[in-house]
Write an enzyme that holds these catalytic residues in place. Sequence first.
Site, mmCIF file in Angstrom:
data_model
loop_
_atom_site.group_PDB
_atom_site.id
_atom_site.type_symbol
_atom_site.label_atom_id
_atom_site.label_comp_id
_atom_site.label_asym_id
_atom_site.label_seq_id
_atom_site.Cartn_x
_atom_site.Cartn_y
_atom_site.Cartn_z
ATOM 1 N N TRP A 1 0.898 -1.148 0.000
ATOM 2 C CA TRP A 1 0.000 0.000 0.000
ATOM 3 C C TRP A 1 0.938 1.199 0.000
ATOM 4 C CZ3 TRP A 1 -1.393 4.423 2.789
ATOM 5 C CH2 TRP A 1 -2.646 4.968 2.497
ATOM 6 N N LYS B 1 -19.729 3.943 4.170
ATOM 7 C CA LYS B 1 -19.802 2.673 3.430
ATOM 8 C C LYS B 1 -19.959 2.918 1.938
ATOM 9 C CE LYS B 1 -18.254 0.602 5.622
ATOM 10 N NZ LYS B 1 -17.808 0.742 6.973
ATOM 11 N N GLU C 1 -16.763 4.290 0.455
ATOM 12 C CA GLU C 1 -15.656 3.326 0.404
ATOM 13 C C GLU C 1 -15.780 2.349 -0.760
ATOM 14 O OE1 GLU C 1 -13.795 1.848 4.349
ATOM 15 O OE2 GLU C 1 -15.951 1.955 4.677
ATOM 16 N N HIS D 1 -28.067 24.828 7.580
ATOM 17 C CA HIS D 1 -26.998 25.825 7.777
ATOM 18 C C HIS D 1 -25.918 25.701 6.709
ATOM 19 C CE1 HIS D 1 -28.826 26.832 11.611
ATOM 20 N NE2 HIS D 1 -28.880 25.539 11.872
HETATM 21 C C1 AGP Z 1 -14.006 1.092 7.566
HETATM 22 O O1 AGP Z 1 -14.778 0.423 6.655
HETATM 23 C C2 AGP Z 1 -12.621 1.265 7.143
HETATM 24 N N1 AGP Z 1 -11.996 0.043 6.872
HETATM 25 C C3 AGP Z 1 -11.800 2.145 8.066
HETATM 26 O O2 AGP Z 1 -12.427 3.376 8.203
HETATM 27 C C4 AGP Z 1 -11.570 1.561 9.460
HETATM 28 O O3 AGP Z 1 -12.740 1.589 10.200
HETATM 29 C C5 AGP Z 1 -10.498 2.373 10.172
HETATM 30 O O4 AGP Z 1 -9.321 2.289 9.432
HETATM 31 C C6 AGP Z 1 -10.284 1.880 11.594
HETATM 32 O O5 AGP Z 1 -9.807 0.586 11.574
HETATM 33 P P1 AGP Z 1 -9.704 -0.213 12.954
HETATM 34 O O6 AGP Z 1 -11.088 -0.430 13.470
HETATM 35 O O7 AGP Z 1 -9.011 -1.485 12.572
HETATM 36 O O8 AGP Z 1 -8.881 0.623 13.878
#
Ligand code: AGP
Length: 607
Positions: free
Chosen positions: A73, A484, A487, A503
């Site tokens: 990544w 959601k 994403e 507002h």
């Molecule tokens: C949510 O669908 C994402 N994958 C992302 O926002 C995620 O919730 C966030 O990175 C936190 O991850 P964690 O719960 O593993 O800390």
Amino acid sequence: MCGIVGYVGERPCKELLLAGLERLEYRGYDSAGICLLNGDVAITRRVGRVDALREAVGDALHPATTGLAHTRWATHGGVTESNAHPVEACEGSGVTVVHNGIIENYVGLRRDLAGAGHEFHTDTDSEVIAHLVESQYSGDLVEAVRLAYAQLHGHFAFAVLHRDHADEIVAARRQCPLVVGVGEGEMFMASAIPAFLRETRRVQYVMDDEIVVARPDGATFLDPRGTVIERPVEDVDWDDDAAEKQGYETFMLKEILEQPQAIADTIGERLYHGELQLDGLNLSEEQIRGLSRVVILACGTAYHAGLIGRYLLEEWARLPAESDIASEWRYRHPVIDEHSLVIAVSQSGETIDTLAAMKEARDHGAHVLAVTNIMGSQMTRDADSVLYTRAGLEIGVAASKTFTAQVTLMYLLALKLGLVRGTIATERAAKLLAEVRSLPDLAQRTLDRIDAVEPVAERFWQNEFFLYLGRYIGLPIALEGALKLKEISYIPTDAYAAGEMKHGPIALLDESTPVVVVATDNHVYEKVISNVEEVRARGAHVIAVATDGNEDIKQVAEHVFYLPRTEPELQAALAILPLQQLAYGIARRRGLDIDKPRNLAKTVTVE
Ligand code: AGP
């Protein structure tokens, strides 16, 4: 957040490494690479998924029994084949590295190493690790890694191979996850257990600031001074099938439909004959009564679950509560002390911002409670108390079942604190606990109403903007529903407190805008309906989430997702379900890769 896999043993390891990488692909999927050591190091890199790498290496059996692999990544350096891992030091050096995390002082190190004649061939921060090891190497790979490690700043996990050390992988970690898999005459190393779960369930967790040397006959753990440390071998009872789709088209669909079970398992024995027991909450009743405030810290979806927790802790435990984004809170100057309870929520238990916020909280003397889904994750080692959601492994990058499991745990926690503090009547608590007990069934009945959702997904999947609105406990659900859709469908969405819409955001509305409104029965319902009227007045299309028996809502909403009736606060755990299904239906119609959305990763181990 990249995925690392390593193997040293007797078996040809190409297929073991590729299979392990496929299981870690949810951690990042910009590019992938593998290096196989058999006399010399054979490296293959490809931009894109592991499939592309698998195609590049072909099916031919490779004799190598030592190797490393990586799925990326990108953080530093574009998504190119040359920036893919494994990265090498200078030509002919024999040093190869895979890395997850960020080397914060790489610019200075790179300048010094280049000044000393090292030739760099990537734009990554990771490459400095390889050159540092090369610069420290004089025949002892372990020592070279130890000396290189001492010069690195940041949070990372990396593994090193050297052409002249065929039976050895040396790795190190600081904050980013790394775990060793113990086999018979073979050892695995990976960022997460699923990578080798099919091969062994015996693991050794690499702790922070540790160096580990894996050889076929076992692993040796060292501290930064080189002193040997004992590390127990633990057995994990994870269900390997959880890492398989089991016939579903995607992991996310499987995980959406697993929510009734995830909720039931998260309740489990914690609610027994109306008795509420939260093992893992290491606070005495006196300490609970002495709490002066609660701060809930998390990121992304977990933050939304924390927002729901805030309402419940105020409502049932009468505790001043706030919920904040971990990456913001840690740089505020928060007012907390030994009477503060800081609840950190993270499904992975490895999110770096949340871990850092936990440390900040502990440094201020607060009691830190970790709410996580992963046994043995870093979070569990940094907390005073740990409560597990029991949603099972979640592979789809977009969280679903871990959210409802977190919300369920918030119900149990707020009720427990309320009962101990005497701020909720026993009968009221008993009624709520009985309703919590029925949540798995209510969730199943809600998911079974998919026929109400599909036509809405069919009608609006080509729209280019959605607005989500909610009030009180409906607001975190609106935020999560909007996240959601963002994403997995890449459609821009906005989520707002319904009362705030006029507002500003109301300017976004026109005759084409779908507006999703969480309008379940509670003390703000009437207010929500007034906001719905404001939306309708601009010609927008209202999609409402409402409670069974509410017929009036049909007057103001073109589409209604009905939920089985239960206590107002508990509606939140149900209200997200049709919004997950809506996002899913739209993303599927757009033909997108729902399990691996672009630019995302499941576990965020960089700041
Ligand atoms: C949510 O669908 C994402 N994958 C992302 O926002 C995620 O919730 C966030 O990175 C936190 O991850 P964690 O719960 O593993 O800390």
